[in-house]
Design an enzyme around this catalytic site. Structure first.
Site, PDB file in Angstrom:
ATOM      1  N   ALA A   1      39.302   6.231  75.510  1.00 27.97           N
ATOM      2  CA  ALA A   1      40.014   6.998  76.542  1.00 27.97           C
ATOM      3  C   ALA A   1      41.460   7.245  76.125  1.00 27.97           C
ATOM      4  CB  ALA A   1      39.969   6.266  77.870  1.00 27.97           C
TER       5      ALA A   1
ATOM      6  N   CYS B   1      19.203  47.593  27.050  1.00 25.76           N
ATOM      7  CA  CYS B   1      17.840  47.091  27.003  1.00 25.76           C
ATOM      8  C   CYS B   1      16.924  48.255  27.358  1.00 25.76           C
ATOM      9  CB  CYS B   1      17.701  45.963  28.021  1.00 25.76           C
ATOM     10  SG  CYS B   1      16.030  45.672  28.565  1.00 25.76           S
TER      11      CYS B   1
ATOM     12  N   CYS C   1      12.115  44.615  32.654  1.00 25.26           N
ATOM     13  CA  CYS C   1      13.190  43.641  32.457  1.00 25.26           C
ATOM     14  C   CYS C   1      13.592  43.015  33.789  1.00 25.26           C
ATOM     15  CB  CYS C   1      14.395  44.323  31.804  1.00 25.26           C
ATOM     16  SG  CYS C   1      15.732  43.162  31.501  1.00 25.26           S
TER      17      CYS C   1
ATOM     18  N   ASP D   1      51.464  41.359  47.552  1.00 22.06           N
ATOM     19  CA  ASP D   1      50.125  40.861  47.237  1.00 22.06           C
ATOM     20  C   ASP D   1      49.634  39.977  48.383  1.00 22.06           C
ATOM     21  OD1 ASP D   1      47.844  40.470  45.857  1.00 22.06           O
ATOM     22  OD2 ASP D   1      48.680  39.102  44.375  1.00 22.06           O
TER      23      ASP D   1
ATOM     24  N   GLU E   1      59.097  50.825  46.977  1.00 19.58           N
ATOM     25  CA  GLU E   1      59.152  49.523  47.657  1.00 19.58           C
ATOM     26  C   GLU E   1      58.176  48.576  46.985  1.00 19.58           C
ATOM     27  OE1 GLU E   1      56.754  49.994  51.528  1.00 19.58           O
ATOM     28  OE2 GLU E   1      56.792  51.941  50.572  1.00 19.58           O
TER      29      GLU E   1
ATOM     30  N   LYS F   1      55.083  46.232  46.100  1.00 19.17           N
ATOM     31  CA  LYS F   1      53.684  46.153  46.520  1.00 19.17           C
ATOM     32  C   LYS F   1      53.394  44.685  46.782  1.00 19.17           C
ATOM     33  CE  LYS F   1      49.097  47.762  45.330  1.00 19.17           C
ATOM     34  NZ  LYS F   1      48.279  46.555  45.351  1.00 19.17           N
TER      35      LYS F   1
ATOM     36  N   TYR G   1      54.567  48.725  56.530  1.00 20.60           N
ATOM     37  CA  TYR G   1      54.924  49.803  55.608  1.00 20.60           C
ATOM     38  C   TYR G   1      54.189  51.119  55.840  1.00 20.60           C
ATOM     39  CZ  TYR G   1      50.901  47.715  53.209  1.00 20.60           C
ATOM     40  OH  TYR G   1      49.675  47.199  52.925  1.00 20.60           O
TER      41      TYR G   1
ATOM     42  N   CYS H   1      14.360  40.051  28.492  1.00 17.96           N
ATOM     43  CA  CYS H   1      12.952  40.459  28.434  1.00 17.96           C
ATOM     44  C   CYS H   1      12.448  40.658  27.004  1.00 17.96           C
ATOM     45  CB  CYS H   1      12.727  41.731  29.255  1.00 17.96           C
ATOM     46  SG  CYS H   1      13.481  43.193  28.531  1.00 17.96           S
TER      47      CYS H   1
ATOM     48  N   LYS I   1      52.069  49.171  38.702  1.00 15.01           N
ATOM     49  CA  LYS I   1      51.786  47.740  38.604  1.00 15.01           C
ATOM     50  C   LYS I   1      52.680  47.058  37.561  1.00 15.01           C
ATOM     51  CE  LYS I   1      48.530  46.251  40.634  1.00 15.01           C
ATOM     52  NZ  LYS I   1      47.099  46.427  40.691  1.00 15.01           N
TER      53      LYS I   1
ATOM     54  N   CYS J   1      16.903  42.467  23.965  1.00 17.81           N
ATOM     55  CA  CYS J   1      17.391  42.025  25.269  1.00 17.81           C
ATOM     56  C   CYS J   1      17.127  40.526  25.406  1.00 17.81           C
ATOM     57  CB  CYS J   1      16.680  42.792  26.373  1.00 17.81           C
ATOM     58  SG  CYS J   1      17.018  42.128  28.013  1.00 17.81           S
TER      59      CYS J   1
END
Ligand code: IVH
Length: 719
Positions: A45, A456, A462, A131, A127, A129, A238, A435, A326, A432
């Site tokens: 309690a 392939c 496959c 992230d 301005e 960018k 923005y 397969c 970037k 491949c």
């Protein structure tokens, strides 16, 4: 502290903070005593009373909720599900530019599109960018009514309650703000808060977080808004979505308004005209980057005048009036431990370098794509050398890896001095690995050169191709079936039990029926499923029995048909039936249907061929016909501008135009729902001919197609 408590409503902020700190420690200590099987010091309690007191204080002071709050720590977080919200205006992404030259191209393309000389008269904003995660926050009559994540750009998740706990985002707008306001921007976590949170997690022996962006995302996608509140998320405004009224006529003016209304806006935003100044500002922001308390990954440029933005419009999913410049990617040294080959949906064999784990820009990298055979040998797509001298990549090599944003890490170069003496050139498989079928490099018929991709030849034989097809089918931009991801597809694909097996897409939709009919293998008894998740899965599958035409076309996984092309096709043909019929009609690569297909602006010959080839394969047609027994693709909305006189019509521009550049005229016509074609055929509705029009005009006359000049066209489309 418990005997004579100050009533919560009388606590000062300082007292509240101190008491929350005490309660967090005290409750944690008692949890420890209790779970550690020591004699608990307090009764149940009393313990409950501590927790109630904590909750009451947090309710009055939500911004004081601690990262280690006892109201958060209990139990494992439930898997979050949020109601979808359809954005009133799509949330777009930005094109990327990587060099000064790209930026110059961007600026000149703006002038060119608008038919102006590059005289420096157009202003751009520049301005950082941020992230973080983009968020759209809607206000009606000045009150925050909802907030949604970007999602796929069309539909996001309703995270209103969580966003309301972000102190920097006002819950009300000042009087005088328009009735409907949608402020958009980036929610992020400060680097310092991220580091502090991780230090605390580590001290508690709990798993640490990868980076501020993921942590911010995780903090928002919490069912319990208290967790969000405890994380001290931040925001920069923005851009905007729907606005009942525009309070400014420039980008800068809008952002200033946001600031007036109480939103944080980025202090490094500038308005500049000259490209050199724009690039200088980029460099300046780059220098400040390490000292900023938030992650940025570039600089965003936008045309400042909103009327020019409107004229420039959009290309597919990104605006012509903006670009993201970037910052260069981050790099690190590591070792290539081995090279594996992955087989993709179209049979492409992609070599992947398995690396000794290394941290690049805060993220642990263990794999890097090696693209194809030539790339390993140091040769680019056009036959050029991509590494110094003759550096190939070998197992055992020390390499420089690079990670840029969310892009798959790349192996940039090899440190030759560290190459082990016994390292041998990597031999690309001739078969491949899945397969065993022959793997070949096709010859490009036009150029006579070998394709860089080794494929392939196994096709449906496959397993890798088949399973990748299914994964593509359920992926986010295709059928997007919740609860049916790559892991589940692997499971269903591997199963040979008739009540469980999914080898092709239609079987996804018959799974429920097969389950109901089966006595033996019940999905809910299989580890990782359970009753509730099975019910949800079937619900999610049923929800997709109706699907937009472009998603349906995209989901088919036809070579070269990405989202953009799928949309072009949906718009051009309107219904799936019309689309399939046309592809079959074009089977011999000639005739009207073939011409029409090639006439769709944006669909080139390589894509057209891939489409026709796909429908020539009876096995593909058979799978689709089974799929259509389960799923109904919706007729494509020909275009939202249905009131426009040119909606659904095909227009050809020829000769020189005087009021617009060709590009702008085309974009304008498309935004009104017209299809713009490159050549005149029976399907052409209008030809807009300027001075100097030649053979196309003659052909239009010959076929009796309606011809207009530029002015008539402008009147026709309403100015
Ligand atoms: S403008 C139509 N400005 O970048 C243009 N985006 O790659 C809308 N972002 O989804 C975006 N900082 O999440 C804009 N200052 C900024 C930004 C920014 C970060 C993000 C945003 C967007 C993504 C596009």
């Amino acid at each position: 502290m418990s005997a004579q408590q100050t009533p919560v409503e009388n606590l000062t902020e300082e007292q509240a903070a101190a008491e929350l700190a005490f309660l967090a420690a005290e409750i944690a200590r008692n949890d420890e005593l209790y779970h550690g099987n020591d004699a608990p010091e307090i009764s149940d309690a009393e313990y409950d009373a501590l927790k109630r007191r904590n909750d009451a204080i947090e309710k009055r002071f939500p911004h004081l909720i601690r990262a280690d709050s006892p109201s958060i720590r209990v139990g494992a977080a439930p898997l979050p599900t949020f109601a979808p919200i359809t954005h009133s205006r799509p949330m777009l992404s930005l094109d990327n530019t990587f060099s000064d030259e790209d930026v110059r191209d961007f600026v000149s393309s703006v002038y060119r599109f608008l038919g102006q000389l590059p005289d420096g008269s157009i202003a751009f904003t520049a301005e950082p960018k941020i992230d973080g995660l983009s968020m759209s926050i809607r206000y009606e009559q000045g009150r925050l009514v909802n907030a949604a994540t970007r999602g796929d750009g069309t539909t996001g998740e309703n995270v209103t309650e969580n966003v309301k706990t972000i102190k920097e985002i006002p819950n009300r707008l000042p009087a005088g703000a328009p009735d409907v306001v949608e402020v958009r921007g980036e929610v992020y976590m400060r680097k310092s808060d991220f580091l502090a949170l991780n230090a605390q997690m580590e001290a508690e022996g709990r798993q640490t977080y990868v980076n501020p962006r993921n942590t911010a995302a995780g903090s928002l996608r919490q069912l319990d808004a208290k967790v969000t509140a405890s994380r001290n998320l931040k925001f920069f405004a923005y851009t905007w979505g729907e606005m009942s009224e525009m309070p400014a006529d420039t980008q800068m003016g809008m952002v200033e308004k946001f600031e007036e209304w109480g939103f944080p806006v980025n202090p490094l935003m500038k308005r500049l005209n000259k490209v050199d100044d724009i690039i200088a500002h980029y460099n300046e922001i780059g220098l400040k980057r390490p000292d900023l308390d938030y992650e940025i990954d570039g600089v965003v440029y936008k045309v400042d005048r909103l009327d020019l933005q409107a004229r420039l419009g959009f290309r597919s999913r990104s605006p012509r009036w903006a670009t993201a410049h970037k910052f260069p990617a981050e790099q690190a040294f590591t070792h290539v431990e081995k090279i594996d080959i992955q087989v993709g949906r179209t049979g492409a064999l992609t070599p992947v370098a398995r690396l000794t784990p290394v941290t690049v820009g805060g993220v642990v990298v263990t794999n890097a794509t090696l693209h194809n055979e030539d790339y390993i040998r140091g040769i680019g797509n056009s036959g050029e050398r991509i590494r110094d001298d003759e550096h190939d990549i070998r197992i055992g090599d020390t390499v420089i890896v690079q990670r840029a944003g969310d892009v798959i890490p790349q192996v940039l170069d090899v440190v030759m001095e560290k190459r082990p003496a016994d390292a041998v050139p990597y031999e690309f498989p001739k078969k491949c690995p899945v397969c065993g079928s022959h793997a070949v490099r096709e010859k490009n018929e036009k150029t006579g050169k070998l394709d860089s991709v080794t494929r392939c030849t196994g096709g449906f034989v496959c397993r890798a191709q088949a399973v990748e097809h299914l994964k593509h089918f359920v992926s986010r931009n295709a059928f997007d079936i919740e609860g049916l991801g790559a892991k589940q597809i692997d499971f269903f694909f591997e199963s040979s039990d008739p009540a469980l097996s999914i080898k092709t897409a239609p079987e996804i939709f018959t799974l429920k029926k097969r389950q109901e009919a089966s006595e033996l293998t019940k999905l809910e008894n299989i580890e990782g499923f359970g009753k509730v998740s099975v019910k949800k899965l079937f619900g999610a599958i049923d929800e997709r029995r109706n699907i937009t035409l472009h998603r349906f076309i995209y989901a088919l996984g036809i070579r070269h048909i990405g989202e953009t092309n799928a949309k072009l096709l949906a718009r051009a043909y309107g219904t799936y039936e019309a689309f399939e019929a046309a592809m079959k009609e074009a089977a011999d690569f000639s005739g009207d249907a073939w011409e029409d297909l090639n006439n769709i602006e944006g669909i080139g010959e390589v894509v057209a061929r891939a489409l026709v080839e796909f429908f020539k394969e009876p096995r593909n047609v058979e799978v689709i016909s089974r799929l259509l027994e389960e799923v109904t693709p919706q007729a494509a909305e020909q275009i939202s501008a249905s009131g426009s006189p040119v909606a659904g019509k095909t227009v050809v521009f020829t000769g020189s135009l005087e009021k617009f550049t060709r590009e702008e005229a085309k974009a304008r016509a498309e935004s009104l729902g017209a299809k713009v074609a490159g050549s005149v055929s029976k399907k052409t509705d209008y030809v807009v001919a300027g001075p100097g029009a030649g053979s196309k005009l003659d052909k239009a006359r010959e076929l009796g197609v309606q011809v207009m000049d530029e002015d008539e066209w402008l009147v026709f489309i309403g100015g």
